[in-house]
Design an enzyme around this catalytic site. Structure first.
Site, PDB file in Angstrom:
ATOM      1  N   THR A 157      -9.379  25.649  41.387  1.00  0.00           N
ATOM      2  CA  THR A 157      -9.399  26.497  40.182  1.00  0.00           C
ATOM      3  C   THR A 157      -9.504  27.946  40.622  1.00  0.00           C
ATOM      4  O   THR A 157     -10.122  28.232  41.639  1.00  0.00           O
ATOM      5  CB  THR A 157     -10.625  26.117  39.331  1.00  0.00           C
ATOM      6  OG1 THR A 157     -10.395  24.843  38.769  1.00  0.00           O
ATOM      7  CG2 THR A 157     -10.903  27.117  38.215  1.00  0.00           C
ATOM      8  N   ARG A 206      -8.415  15.651  28.376  1.00  0.00           N
ATOM      9  CA  ARG A 206      -9.670  16.180  28.934  1.00  0.00           C
ATOM     10  C   ARG A 206      -9.581  17.701  29.166  1.00  0.00           C
ATOM     11  O   ARG A 206      -8.602  18.214  29.681  1.00  0.00           O
ATOM     12  CB  ARG A 206      -9.962  15.465  30.252  1.00  0.00           C
ATOM     13  CG  ARG A 206     -11.255  15.904  30.944  1.00  0.00           C
ATOM     14  CD  ARG A 206     -11.016  16.972  31.991  1.00  0.00           C
ATOM     15  NE  ARG A 206     -12.241  17.320  32.700  1.00  0.00           N
ATOM     16  CZ  ARG A 206     -12.349  18.381  33.504  1.00  0.00           C
ATOM     17  NH1 ARG A 206     -11.332  19.170  33.704  1.00  0.00           N
ATOM     18  NH2 ARG A 206     -13.492  18.625  34.108  1.00  0.00           N
ATOM     19  N   VAL A 207     -10.610  18.411  28.758  1.00  0.00           N
ATOM     20  CA  VAL A 207     -10.692  19.849  28.998  1.00  0.00           C
ATOM     21  C   VAL A 207     -12.011  20.132  29.709  1.00  0.00           C
ATOM     22  O   VAL A 207     -13.051  19.594  29.315  1.00  0.00           O
ATOM     23  CB  VAL A 207     -10.626  20.648  27.667  1.00  0.00           C
ATOM     24  CG1 VAL A 207     -10.837  22.129  27.906  1.00  0.00           C
ATOM     25  CG2 VAL A 207      -9.284  20.416  26.972  1.00  0.00           C
ATOM     26  N   ASP A 254     -14.573  23.163  31.927  1.00  0.00           N
ATOM     27  CA  ASP A 254     -15.335  24.367  31.569  1.00  0.00           C
ATOM     28  C   ASP A 254     -14.499  25.651  31.600  1.00  0.00           C
ATOM     29  O   ASP A 254     -14.844  26.629  30.936  1.00  0.00           O
ATOM     30  CB  ASP A 254     -16.507  24.543  32.540  1.00  0.00           C
ATOM     31  CG  ASP A 254     -16.014  24.676  33.982  1.00  0.00           C
ATOM     32  OD1 ASP A 254     -15.166  23.860  34.397  1.00  0.00           O
ATOM     33  OD2 ASP A 254     -16.452  25.595  34.697  1.00  0.00           O
ATOM     34  N   THR A 295     -16.398  27.668  38.973  1.00  0.00           N
ATOM     35  CA  THR A 295     -15.538  26.576  39.417  1.00  0.00           C
ATOM     36  C   THR A 295     -16.401  25.411  39.879  1.00  0.00           C
ATOM     37  O   THR A 295     -17.439  25.620  40.495  1.00  0.00           O
ATOM     38  CB  THR A 295     -14.593  27.008  40.552  1.00  0.00           C
ATOM     39  OG1 THR A 295     -13.908  25.852  41.028  1.00  0.00           O
ATOM     40  CG2 THR A 295     -15.329  27.671  41.712  1.00  0.00           C
TER      41      THR A 295
HETATM   42  N1  ASP Z   1     -13.984  23.500  36.655  1.00  0.00           N
HETATM   43  C1  ASP Z   1     -12.664  22.928  36.649  1.00  0.00           C
HETATM   44  C2  ASP Z   1     -12.610  21.847  35.605  1.00  0.00           C
HETATM   45  O1  ASP Z   1     -13.537  21.069  35.513  1.00  0.00           O
HETATM   46  C3  ASP Z   1     -12.260  22.356  37.953  1.00  0.00           C
HETATM   47  C4  ASP Z   1     -12.497  23.214  39.161  1.00  0.00           C
HETATM   48  O2  ASP Z   1     -13.168  24.222  39.085  1.00  0.00           O
HETATM   49  O3  ASP Z   1     -11.983  22.886  40.239  1.00  0.00           O
HETATM   50  O4  ASP Z   1     -11.617  21.744  34.931  1.00  0.00           O
END
Ligand code: ASP
Length: 327
Positions: A195, A223-224, A226, A246
């Site tokens: 991310t 799915r969503v 943060d 992240t």
């Molecule tokens: N935080 C992101 C999510 O859960 C994934 C990530 O940061 O790699 O969608």
């Protein structure tokens, strides 16, 4: 005769000795299990080059007197275009093998925010989040409706295959295989890393934050995480700090990570370092959440905090700091 000018020097937090205001930017390209022993030197060099390009592009906007909002949006756009990271091209794939993208941006002045989730054809999701903030009365749009708005605004569209890379296809197959063979029969979470995000402070004293992601490998049911949730993955307020997160999104949502750091700075007068430590190393860890955050406060102090093996990251400021790192 003209009256002599009364010069009033207003002390700003972090102001340089010559009276110049501080500039700062930090970026991330995801956090998680990043095994140093498995990383080929060329791959490591390529990640660091991708991070450097985004960091320097964002910083040069600040140096030219541009806004923190433009700096974070541009740094994130470059990371979206870089297939190494889990955002835009090179995003992780859903269970059905598609890219489904989320992004958000926040202007610490106002504050104002824009966010988008579950989009499949807009080349740069961060650009759409920005337009939602600037040109609509809303904060968050999702799926087809968001894409309809993007079309009306003239944003660039691409087929979903544009986002897909062979690396992410293999990663999905491995995640599906793990899920089938897991004894619990529960879906395996899959790799979470890559991310992207940026936070910045500009000459006018405005803070901004932006985050963009493909989410989680093998995700389903819309799915969503943060990243597009204001307060969880992204937050900025000129009175405190700007934060981009992240990590394991479900934990970051439940812990309202980015807003929690802001609240500790604003209401408890903690330094942004102490606030980030408290949230990432204590609260989030206790809850079982892995990942990290980048943050900048009003004085231009930069924090890069993570509770896992590594976080792709970079920081640059007007005090001469410039570094990119992984572990
Ligand atoms: N935080 C992101 C999510 O859960 C994934 C990530 O940061 O790699 O969608």
């Amino acid at each position: 005769m003209r009256a002599p000018l009364l010069s009033v020097i207003v002390e700003m937090p972090g102001m340089h000795a010559d009276g110049a205001r501080p500039l700062a930017i930090a970026i991330h390209g995801g956090a998680g299990v990043i095994d140093r022993t498995q990383m080929a030197p060329e791959r490591e060099a390529s990640y660091l080059a991708g991070l450097s390009a985004a960091l320097d592009a964002g910083y040069s906007i600040l140096e030219r007197g541009g806004s923190s909002l433009d700096a974070v949006a541009d740094a994130v756009r470059l990371l979206e275009d870089d297939p190494q990271f889990n955002a835009g091209r090179g995003a992780v794939l859903t269970h059905d093998g598609e890219a489904e993208l989320d992004a958000s941006i926040m202007d610490g002045a106002g504050p104002r925010a824009g966010a988008v989730a579950g989009i499949r054809h807009v080349k740069n999701p961060i650009g759409l989040a920005r337009l939602i903030m600037d040109k609509s009365p809303h904060v968050m749009l999702i799926g087809q409706g968001a894409e309809k708005f993007a079309r009306e605004q003239g944003l660039e569209f691409v087929p979903n295959t544009y986002f897909r890379t062979p690396y992410r296809e293999e990663e999905l197959q491995r995640a599906i295989h793990r899920e089938r063979h897991s004894d619990k029969g529960a879906p395996a979470p899959g790799t979470i890393t890559g991310t992207v995000g940026a936070v910045a402070l500009d000459r006018a004293g405005n803070l901004a934050a932006a985050t963009s992601t493909g989410g989680m490998t093998n995700k389903r049911y819309g799915r969503v995480g943060d990243s597009p949730i204001i307060g969880a993955g992204t937050y900025a307020n000129n009175e405190s700090c700007a934060v981009s997160a992240t990590g394991s999104g479900e934990f970051f949502i439940r812990s309202v990570v980015a807003y929690d750091i802001h609240a500790l700075v604003q209401y408890k007068q903690l330094s942004v370092q102490d606030a980030a430590k408290e949230v990432v190393q204590v609260k989030l860890k206790r809850a079982g959440g892995d990942g990290g955050i980048i943050a900048i406060d009003r004085a231009g102090d930069i924090v890069l905090e993570f509770n896992c093996e590594g976080m792709f990251r970079g920081a640059r400021d007007s005090r001469g700091r410039r570094d990119v790192a992984i572990y």
